[in-house]
Motif scaffolding. Structure first.
Motif, mmCIF file in Angstrom:
data_model
loop_
_atom_site.group_PDB
_atom_site.id
_atom_site.type_symbol
_atom_site.label_atom_id
_atom_site.label_comp_id
_atom_site.label_asym_id
_atom_site.label_seq_id
_atom_site.Cartn_x
_atom_site.Cartn_y
_atom_site.Cartn_z
ATOM 1 N N LEU A 77 -30.967 64.637 11.885
ATOM 2 C CA LEU A 77 -30.485 65.982 12.220
ATOM 3 C C LEU A 77 -29.504 65.943 13.388
ATOM 4 N N ASP A 78 -29.782 65.110 14.383
ATOM 5 C CA ASP A 78 -28.847 64.947 15.499
ATOM 6 C C ASP A 78 -27.496 64.414 15.018
ATOM 7 N N VAL A 79 -27.537 63.469 14.095
ATOM 8 C CA VAL A 79 -26.292 62.912 13.554
ATOM 9 C C VAL A 79 -25.501 63.985 12.817
ATOM 10 N N PHE A 80 -26.167 64.787 12.005
ATOM 11 C CA PHE A 80 -25.460 65.862 11.303
ATOM 12 C C PHE A 80 -24.866 66.869 12.290
ATOM 13 N N PHE A 81 -25.579 67.136 13.368
ATOM 14 C CA PHE A 81 -25.040 68.045 14.390
ATOM 15 C C PHE A 81 -23.783 67.452 15.022
ATOM 16 N N ARG A 82 -23.823 66.157 15.329
ATOM 17 C CA ARG A 82 -22.642 65.499 15.906
ATOM 18 C C ARG A 82 -21.477 65.480 14.919
ATOM 19 N N ILE A 83 -21.785 65.290 13.643
ATOM 20 C CA ILE A 83 -20.732 65.312 12.625
ATOM 21 C C ILE A 83 -20.077 66.695 12.597
ATOM 22 N N TRP A 84 -20.881 67.738 12.674
ATOM 23 C CA TRP A 84 -20.333 69.105 12.701
ATOM 24 C C TRP A 84 -19.444 69.298 13.934
ATOM 25 N N PHE A 128 -22.646 68.499 2.140
ATOM 26 C CA PHE A 128 -22.540 67.162 2.724
ATOM 27 C C PHE A 128 -23.932 66.665 3.129
ATOM 28 N N TYR A 129 -24.717 67.552 3.717
ATOM 29 C CA TYR A 129 -26.094 67.236 4.113
ATOM 30 C C TYR A 129 -26.913 66.826 2.885
ATOM 31 N N ASP A 130 -26.840 67.617 1.819
ATOM 32 C CA ASP A 130 -27.584 67.313 0.595
ATOM 33 C C ASP A 130 -27.163 65.963 0.009
ATOM 34 N N LEU A 131 -25.882 65.657 0.103
ATOM 35 C CA LEU A 131 -25.349 64.423 -0.446
ATOM 36 C C LEU A 131 -25.789 63.192 0.357
ATOM 37 N N CYS A 132 -25.850 63.317 1.670
ATOM 38 C CA CYS A 132 -26.031 62.152 2.536
ATOM 39 C C CYS A 132 -27.402 62.029 3.194
ATOM 40 N N TYR A 133 -28.221 63.076 3.164
ATOM 41 C CA TYR A 133 -29.473 63.057 3.927
ATOM 42 C C TYR A 133 -30.351 61.868 3.584
ATOM 43 N N ASP A 134 -30.600 61.609 2.309
ATOM 44 C CA ASP A 134 -31.512 60.522 1.929
ATOM 45 C C ASP A 134 -31.039 59.177 2.470
ATOM 46 N N ASP A 185 -14.102 75.697 8.652
ATOM 47 C CA ASP A 185 -15.363 75.810 9.399
ATOM 48 C C ASP A 185 -16.490 76.193 8.444
ATOM 49 N N SER A 186 -16.486 75.563 7.270
ATOM 50 C CA SER A 186 -17.402 75.924 6.201
ATOM 51 C C SER A 186 -18.793 75.328 6.407
ATOM 52 N N GLN A 187 -19.748 76.201 6.644
ATOM 53 C CA GLN A 187 -21.129 75.740 6.755
ATOM 54 C C GLN A 187 -21.694 75.410 5.380
ATOM 55 N N LEU A 188 -21.147 75.997 4.335
ATOM 56 C CA LEU A 188 -21.547 75.644 2.974
ATOM 57 C C LEU A 188 -21.159 74.195 2.674
ATOM 58 N N ALA A 189 -19.981 73.786 3.121
ATOM 59 C CA ALA A 189 -19.558 72.392 2.938
ATOM 60 C C ALA A 189 -20.475 71.459 3.729
ATOM 61 N N LEU A 190 -20.892 71.876 4.920
ATOM 62 C CA LEU A 190 -21.837 71.079 5.703
ATOM 63 C C LEU A 190 -23.151 70.938 4.946
ATOM 64 N N GLU A 231 -16.759 58.433 -1.690
ATOM 65 C CA GLU A 231 -15.844 58.701 -0.585
ATOM 66 C C GLU A 231 -15.061 59.988 -0.828
ATOM 67 N N GLN A 232 -14.695 60.248 -2.091
ATOM 68 C CA GLN A 232 -13.927 61.457 -2.412
ATOM 69 C C GLN A 232 -14.729 62.716 -2.111
ATOM 70 N N GLU A 233 -16.011 62.719 -2.512
ATOM 71 C CA GLU A 233 -16.858 63.884 -2.242
ATOM 72 C C GLU A 233 -17.006 64.107 -0.745
ATOM 73 N N VAL A 234 -17.273 63.025 -0.031
ATOM 74 C CA VAL A 234 -17.462 63.119 1.422
ATOM 75 C C VAL A 234 -16.210 63.664 2.078
ATOM 76 N N ARG A 235 -15.069 63.114 1.713
ATOM 77 C CA ARG A 235 -13.813 63.571 2.322
ATOM 78 C C ARG A 235 -13.526 65.037 1.983
ATOM 79 N N LYS A 236 -13.878 65.447 0.758
ATOM 80 C CA LYS A 236 -13.682 66.846 0.361
ATOM 81 C C LYS A 236 -14.506 67.771 1.263
#
Length: 182
Positions: free
Chosen positions: A52-59, A25-31, A17-22, A3-8
């Motif tokens: 991919l749609d979910v990640f877009f909505r999260i962004w 986050f993608y690498d952490l949660c994709y699987d 507006d960090s795309q690097l953070a996205l 949860e700490q990583e996700v919240r960070k």
């Protein structure tokens, strides 16, 4: 996924507006997201598209996600709902009815049975995420990807005995997390 990583990462996405953070986050949660989507869709391409749609909505919603109390449940429900919406959309297209007929729950299944299955799957996904990385990788390759012990050993550059030990450790830990009363 902690949860700490996700919240960070969510905070960095919101504040900078960090795309690097996205990406992190993608690498952490994709699987995990993919496994959830695949559970409902049983199709690789469809599951990938849903994720991919979910990640877009999260962004798009990055400004309000920090307010959510239980992010793990929120993401599970978000991916599940997106997958179910995809199934519903496919069912409205008559030419795809035969392809999705095997995926949909049987008419004989009661809503209670369906709910119990979904709850057990959600617990399984959470437990799988809590395994040590090597245990999780060995377990997924053997049990979900149906690779042989030798294939896993070669891919991970470990011995077959290590693969067996890691699989036994993963199974024992999953059993303890999923069925603590046994």
């Amino acid at each position: 996924m902690t949860e700490q990583e996700v919240r960070k990462y969510l905070r960095q996405m919101r504040d900078d507006d960090s795309q690097l953070a996205l990406k992190k986050f993608y690498d952490l949660c994709y699987d995990r997201f993919y496994r959830i989507a695949w559970y409902y869709l049983h199709a690789d391409e469809a599951a990938q598209e849903v994720v991919l749609d979910v990640f877009f909505r999260i962004w798009q919603r990055r400004g309000s996600l920090q307010e959510i109390a239980n992010l793990e449940d929120y993401f599970f429900i978000t991916v599940r709902n997106a997958a179910l919406a995809r199934l519903e959309q496919e069912n409205r297209q008559p030419e795809k009815t035969d392809l999705t007929a095997d995926i949909l729950p049987d008419a004989d299944d009661s809503p209670e049975e369906i709910m119990i299955g979904e709850e057990l799957f959600a617990r399984y996904v959470k437990a799988l995420d809590r395994l040590p990385p090597r245990c999780r990788e060995v377990f997924i390759r053997i049990r979900e990807d149906r690779q042989s012990y030798a294939e896993v050993a070669a891919a991970l550059n470990i011995s077959v005995h290590t693969v067996d030990a890691q699989l036994q450790k993963a199974v024992a830990r999953l059993r303890a997390m999923l069925f603590p009363d046994e």
